[in-house]
Scaffold this motif. Structure first.
Motif, short mmCIF file in Angstrom:
data_model
loop_
_atom_site.label_atom_id
_atom_site.label_comp_id
_atom_site.label_asym_id
_atom_site.label_seq_id
_atom_site.Cartn_x
_atom_site.Cartn_y
_atom_site.Cartn_z
N UNK A 220 145.75 15.33 136.80
CA UNK A 220 145.02 15.41 135.55
C UNK A 220 144.73 17.04 135.41
N UNK A 221 144.08 17.53 136.63
CA UNK A 221 144.02 18.76 136.80
C UNK A 221 145.04 19.71 136.84
N UNK A 222 146.19 19.35 137.38
CA UNK A 222 147.42 20.07 137.34
C UNK A 222 147.87 20.26 135.92
N UNK A 223 147.91 19.11 135.01
CA UNK A 223 148.24 19.08 133.49
C UNK A 223 147.35 20.18 132.94
N UNK A 224 146.13 20.04 133.13
CA UNK A 224 145.07 21.16 132.60
C UNK A 224 145.37 22.62 132.95
N UNK A 225 145.90 22.79 134.40
CA UNK A 225 146.08 24.03 134.69
C UNK A 225 147.48 24.63 134.20
N UNK A 226 148.59 23.81 134.06
CA UNK A 226 149.76 24.03 133.51
C UNK A 226 149.53 24.53 132.15
N UNK B 215 138.65 16.76 129.79
CA UNK B 215 137.85 15.54 129.32
C UNK B 215 138.10 14.05 130.18
N UNK B 216 139.35 13.92 130.42
CA UNK B 216 139.75 12.71 131.15
C UNK B 216 139.47 12.95 132.63
N UNK B 217 139.35 14.14 133.14
CA UNK B 217 139.12 14.32 134.63
C UNK B 217 137.59 14.20 134.56
N UNK B 218 136.81 14.43 133.61
CA UNK B 218 135.11 14.30 133.83
C UNK B 218 134.99 13.01 133.49
N UNK B 219 135.69 12.24 132.91
CA UNK B 219 135.53 10.88 132.86
C UNK B 219 135.92 10.02 134.02
N UNK B 220 136.92 10.50 134.68
CA UNK B 220 137.33 10.09 135.86
C UNK B 220 136.20 10.16 137.07
#
Length: 107
Positions: free
Chosen positions: A22-28, A98-103
């Motif tokens: 999810x963090x990689x998706x956010x960065x890209x 948001x998904x990262x925070x929820x995880x």
């Protein structure tokens, strides 16, 4: 010091992989949004190019930053296209956060 059970470790490892993904998706997506907004900022359609596109063209023309005649309406259309792509990319980056925070909260 508390030792984790094998069951806790087996649950935690996939969650860490999900968070990384999810963090990689956010960065890209964030980097793509920056690039797309930059493309929008520098986009311009010359009067000659607008005439080729529209078989006769027309519209409001001004002298651009480098002394070239620029068709304002066609330039706004091109900038709008790049802005749309950038906004979609920024939305993906925000949703990934948001998904990262929820995880992090729930797992």
């Amino acid at each position: 010091m508390q030792v984790e059970s094998p069951q806790q470790i087996s649950i935690r490892t996939p969650m860490l992989n999900c968070q990384l993904l999810v963090n990689v998706v956010s960065l890209v997506a964030g980097a793509a949004a920056a690039y797309l907004w930059w493309r929008s900022a520098i986009a311009q359609v010359t009067h000659a190019e607008a005439q080729r596109r529209n078989a006769g063209g027309g519209g409001l023309t001004v002298i651009g930053r480098d002394g070239v005649a620029v068709n304002i309406l066609e330039t706004m259309n091109v900038q709008s296209k790049w802005n749309r792509y950038a906004a979609i990319s920024a939305c993906i980056a925000a949703l990934a956060q948001v998904v990262d925070s929820m995880l992090k909260i729930f797992f």
